[in-house]
Structure formats: C-alpha cells, structure tokens
Design a protein around this motif. Structure first.
Motif, PDB file in Angstrom:
ATOM      1  N   ASP A 252      91.799  49.938  69.031  1.00  0.00           N
ATOM      2  CA  ASP A 252      91.962  50.699  70.275  1.00  0.00           C
ATOM      3  C   ASP A 252      90.836  51.713  70.449  1.00  0.00           C
ATOM      4  O   ASP A 252      90.288  51.874  71.545  1.00  0.00           O
ATOM      5  CB  ASP A 252      93.311  51.421  70.275  1.00  0.00           C
ATOM      6  CG  ASP A 252      94.491  50.455  70.271  1.00  0.00           C
ATOM      7  OD1 ASP A 252      94.291  49.285  70.643  1.00  0.00           O
ATOM      8  OD2 ASP A 252      95.599  50.873  69.877  1.00  0.00           O
ATOM      9  N   LEU A 253      90.479  52.392  69.365  1.00  0.00           N
ATOM     10  CA  LEU A 253      89.391  53.365  69.428  1.00  0.00           C
ATOM     11  C   LEU A 253      88.060  52.693  69.735  1.00  0.00           C
ATOM     12  O   LEU A 253      87.230  53.252  70.462  1.00  0.00           O
ATOM     13  CB  LEU A 253      89.286  54.117  68.105  1.00  0.00           C
ATOM     14  CG  LEU A 253      90.182  55.344  67.920  1.00  0.00           C
ATOM     15  CD1 LEU A 253      90.070  55.852  66.489  1.00  0.00           C
ATOM     16  CD2 LEU A 253      89.806  56.444  68.895  1.00  0.00           C
ATOM     17  N   ALA A 254      87.841  51.513  69.176  1.00  0.00           N
ATOM     18  CA  ALA A 254      86.550  50.835  69.318  1.00  0.00           C
ATOM     19  C   ALA A 254      86.283  50.364  70.737  1.00  0.00           C
ATOM     20  O   ALA A 254      85.175  49.929  71.050  1.00  0.00           O
ATOM     21  CB  ALA A 254      86.468  49.656  68.347  1.00  0.00           C
ATOM     22  N   GLU A 255      87.268  50.458  71.617  1.00  0.00           N
ATOM     23  CA  GLU A 255      87.055  50.123  73.023  1.00  0.00           C
ATOM     24  C   GLU A 255      86.385  51.268  73.786  1.00  0.00           C
ATOM     25  O   GLU A 255      85.931  51.103  74.918  1.00  0.00           O
ATOM     26  CB  GLU A 255      88.389  49.769  73.690  1.00  0.00           C
ATOM     27  CG  GLU A 255      89.006  48.475  73.149  1.00  0.00           C
ATOM     28  CD  GLU A 255      90.347  48.181  73.781  1.00  0.00           C
ATOM     29  OE1 GLU A 255      90.802  49.007  74.611  1.00  0.00           O
ATOM     30  OE2 GLU A 255      90.932  47.138  73.458  1.00  0.00           O
ATOM     31  N   ILE A 256      86.331  52.437  73.145  1.00  0.00           N
ATOM     32  CA  ILE A 256      85.712  53.617  73.766  1.00  0.00           C
ATOM     33  C   ILE A 256      84.214  53.628  73.446  1.00  0.00           C
ATOM     34  O   ILE A 256      83.824  53.435  72.308  1.00  0.00           O
ATOM     35  CB  ILE A 256      86.366  54.917  73.237  1.00  0.00           C
ATOM     36  CG1 ILE A 256      87.856  54.931  73.585  1.00  0.00           C
ATOM     37  CG2 ILE A 256      85.660  56.152  73.800  1.00  0.00           C
ATOM     38  CD1 ILE A 256      88.626  56.054  72.901  1.00  0.00           C
ATOM     39  N   GLN A 257      83.393  53.867  74.448  1.00  0.00           N
ATOM     40  CA  GLN A 257      81.945  53.954  74.238  1.00  0.00           C
ATOM     41  C   GLN A 257      81.440  55.395  74.197  1.00  0.00           C
ATOM     42  O   GLN A 257      80.451  55.695  73.538  1.00  0.00           O
ATOM     43  CB  GLN A 257      81.216  53.169  75.339  1.00  0.00           C
ATOM     44  CG  GLN A 257      81.480  51.663  75.264  1.00  0.00           C
ATOM     45  CD  GLN A 257      81.580  51.041  76.645  1.00  0.00           C
ATOM     46  OE1 GLN A 257      82.393  51.457  77.470  1.00  0.00           O
ATOM     47  NE2 GLN A 257      80.731  50.067  76.900  1.00  0.00           N
ATOM     48  N   ILE A 258      82.137  56.284  74.919  1.00  0.00           N
ATOM     49  CA  ILE A 258      81.775  57.709  74.929  1.00  0.00           C
ATOM     50  C   ILE A 258      83.008  58.499  74.482  1.00  0.00           C
ATOM     51  O   ILE A 258      84.002  58.582  75.219  1.00  0.00           O
ATOM     52  CB  ILE A 258      81.331  58.178  76.330  1.00  0.00           C
ATOM     53  CG1 ILE A 258      80.152  57.333  76.837  1.00  0.00           C
ATOM     54  CG2 ILE A 258      80.966  59.656  76.306  1.00  0.00           C
ATOM     55  CD1 ILE A 258      79.787  57.603  78.289  1.00  0.00           C
ATOM     56  N   GLY A 259      82.947  59.072  73.295  1.00  0.00           N
ATOM     57  CA  GLY A 259      84.060  59.854  72.787  1.00  0.00           C
ATOM     58  C   GLY A 259      83.882  61.325  73.103  1.00  0.00           C
ATOM     59  O   GLY A 259      82.782  61.865  72.946  1.00  0.00           O
ATOM     60  N   VAL A 260      84.934  61.991  73.577  1.00  0.00           N
ATOM     61  CA  VAL A 260      84.834  63.399  73.935  1.00  0.00           C
ATOM     62  C   VAL A 260      85.742  64.241  73.037  1.00  0.00           C
ATOM     63  O   VAL A 260      86.850  63.842  72.686  1.00  0.00           O
ATOM     64  CB  VAL A 260      85.180  63.643  75.420  1.00  0.00           C
ATOM     65  CG1 VAL A 260      84.155  62.954  76.312  1.00  0.00           C
ATOM     66  CG2 VAL A 260      86.591  63.168  75.753  1.00  0.00           C
TER      67      VAL A 260
END
Length: 358
Positions: A252-260
C-alpha cells in the motif's frame, strides 16, 4: 552452549505497535541467531489491547486492567533469576512505577531502558482522555534514573535522559530493507500519488497542507492517499482513504510516489524519530518533511528529499515534485541508499548485541 535468556518487557502485544516493531522486535530473530532465548512480556493481552481504544466498555476495560496488573505481579516472580532485562517504555500501561520500583529496590535487578518518544509529555487519544491522568507521565525520570543503561531513538530524547542518568546511547528507529521494506516505488505510474500514513491521533498535522493540496488540485491531476485507522473528513477531490493493514502495509505504501510528513515545532515532535520519513525513503519515495527534530538528519535538502517549513515552501516543493518525474526518481534512489547505509537494521543490528551484552 546454554542460550542467554533475554526478558523483554513492553506495553503492547508483539507485532501491534510501531514503537515496538521498529525499535526492537525486528531484531529478535537476529538475537536468536546469536544464542539468545527471548521471553516476551507484554502488559496487555491481545484482547485487552483490541478493546483499549474502542469507545465505551468501561467495565470490561476495568477488568482487563486489573487482570493485567495481576499478570505483572506474577511476572516479578518469573524475573527472580533474570540477568538480561530490556524494558520498553514501562512495565504497566497506566499507574505509578510500582513494578519498576519493586524490581530494582526490592529484587535488586538491573534493566536496560528504551524509549522513542517524548513520553514524559502528556499525549493521549480523545477516546480515553478522561483517564489520561492514570498514565502518570511524571514517572519517566524515575524509570530512567533506576535503569542500568538507556537507549533512545534520537539525540533530543538522549539529552533529556542524561539529566537523570549518564549511561545513555542513541540507537535510532530503523527499517528492515531486506525482509520488509524491499519493494520500490514506480515513479512512471500515473496519476501521481501524494501520500501520508499514520494513526488518527497524528492526522491533525495534515491540516496544514490540506489548503495547499486543494489549490494544487486546480492545476494538477494527482491522488492524495491517506493510510490510517480512521477516515479523514477533508474536503478534497483528490482524497483516497485506505485502512492500514499490516499484511499489505508495504504494498500500500509503495503506491505513493511523494510522501509527506508535516509537523509542528514542539517538544513532542522534537522527540519523534522520523519513522514516516524512514518508511517513505526506504521504498524509494521522494519525500517532503518539516524541519523538526531528527528529520533534518535523515533528509538532506535536494539530495535525498525536500525540507519545507512555511506554506509557501510546501507549495513550491509539491509543485516541483509534481512536475519533475526525473527529480522524483533521483531523490527516491538516493533516499533508499541513505536508509540502507545509515538507518537500516543491517547497519545497526550489532549495536543490539553490545547493548544487551550478548
């Protein structure tokens, strides 16, 4: 060769709390490989932990609390012959340090004390706000003073601990980049996903960037993904909510490209160990963080991530990453490399052997 018995005392059941999973639980297999026999003693049973943050059920919670106190008294007898005791945060989830006092002053036992947050500062869920005084935050200096040695998650926490005990070392919260955080972000995928993960109790930090995201929605196509245990009520067209699940956490996390990771500058945030940034960066994400606490040690500006303070800086950083796929990929690649070298289990596992004198 007889294995060395290590007794680990922690508030929560194994595998349930990030503070435990990423402080010491991911090192247990490594310790066992070095002839250690692990005895894990959680204050909460699985059932009492599952009930703790549910609304209501006060009588059931009261019974749970008393049962868990009885289990702690029984544990003291089990520790009569213990030589290696590792305590994370506290022996009891609530109440004064009675068990710790008995362990040290009556049984004459030594323990290693570990903590990774500014736990001397009141911080509690709204569900259990009326019971927050039972936490007895004042006990933390005593737990530090009575310990043989202390390990903390960052230098801010270490400096606090040194007021009461000189035998302090910093062992940062780390990431298992081989067995867990091994999946990499695909920066070519569209639409671009900006994301945040955390519990509902820390979701208020996102309030700061929601107006910025709302403004950017008018110019860019992106998804804002929130992974948590409670759905936010932000009025955003881009918002996608996902329940946190341990079994799919990395995917699920790896679907994010920009983490805030927005934060406010206060003592509680100074004590945080930058775990969100570590998770994001270990997966090759391009991250934006607030310049609070250990974040400025983890992230090097424009090298392995971006640091933003004001609303203008956050907007500029988000615009930059939304526009530039090459930059996202470059920052993500360098981010993962820096985590492997400086903030991974592999980089720090030998320190646990030294800490526990194995």
């Amino acid at each position: 060769m007889n294995p060395k018995k290590i007794h680990i005392i922690a508030p929560y059941p194994k595998g349930e709390a990030p503070s435990q999973r990423f402080r010491f639980e991911q090192y247990l297999g490594f310790l066992e490989e070095h002839a250690c026999e692990i005895h894990y003693h959680a204050f909460h049973t699985q059932k009492s932990w599952d009930r703790l943050y549910q609304k209501g059920q006060f009588f059931r919670k009261f019974l749970d609390l008393n049962y868990n106190f009885l289990r702690r008294w029984a544990l003291l007898f089990k520790l009569a012959g213990a030589k290696h005791i590792f305590m994370h945060r506290e022996m009891a989830h609530v109440g004064p340090p009675v068990f710790e006092w008995f362990l040290v002053k009556v049984m004459r036992k030594k323990y290693t004390y570990d903590f990774d947050d500014a736990i001397w500062i009141p911080n509690y869920s709204s569900v259990n706000a009326r019971f927050q005084k039972l936490k007895c935050y004042w006990k933390v200096p005593y737990l530090i003073r009575w310990a043989e040695q202390i390990s903390t998650g960052n230098e801010f926490l270490a400096n606090y601990a040194r007021q009461f005990n000189p035998n302090v070392q910093v062992i940062p919260t780390t990431i298992d980049t081989r067995n867990q955080h091994s999946k990499l972000v695909d920066h070519h995928r569209k639409p671009i996903v900006i994301g945040w993960t955390g519990t509902h109790s820390t979701m208020h930090y996102l309030d700061f960037i929601v107006p910025i995201l709302r403004k950017l929605e008018q110019e860019y196509t992106f998804v804002f993904k929130v992974i948590s245990n409670k759905k936010p009520d932000y009025q955003l067209q881009s918002l996608v909510y996902q329940d946190w699940k341990e079994e799919t956490e990395i995917e699920d996390l790896a679907e994010i490209q920009i983490g805030v990771m927005p934060l406010v500058l206060d003592a509680w945030s100074e004590g945080k160990c930058g775990f969100k940034a570590l998770q994001y960066m270990s997966l090759g994400m391009a991250s934006i963080v607030s310049p609070v606490g250990v974040n400025t040690k983890i992230v090097e500006q424009q090298e392995n991530g971006l640091i933003a303070d004001s609303a203008e800086e956050w907007e500029a950083a988000l615009r930059q990453l939304l526009r530039d796929e090459t930059l996202r990929s470059k920052l993500g690649e360098k981010a993962r490399k820096s985590i492997i070298e400086n903030w991974s289990v592999e980089a720090w596992k030998e320190n646990y052997l030294k800490l526990l004198r194995v």
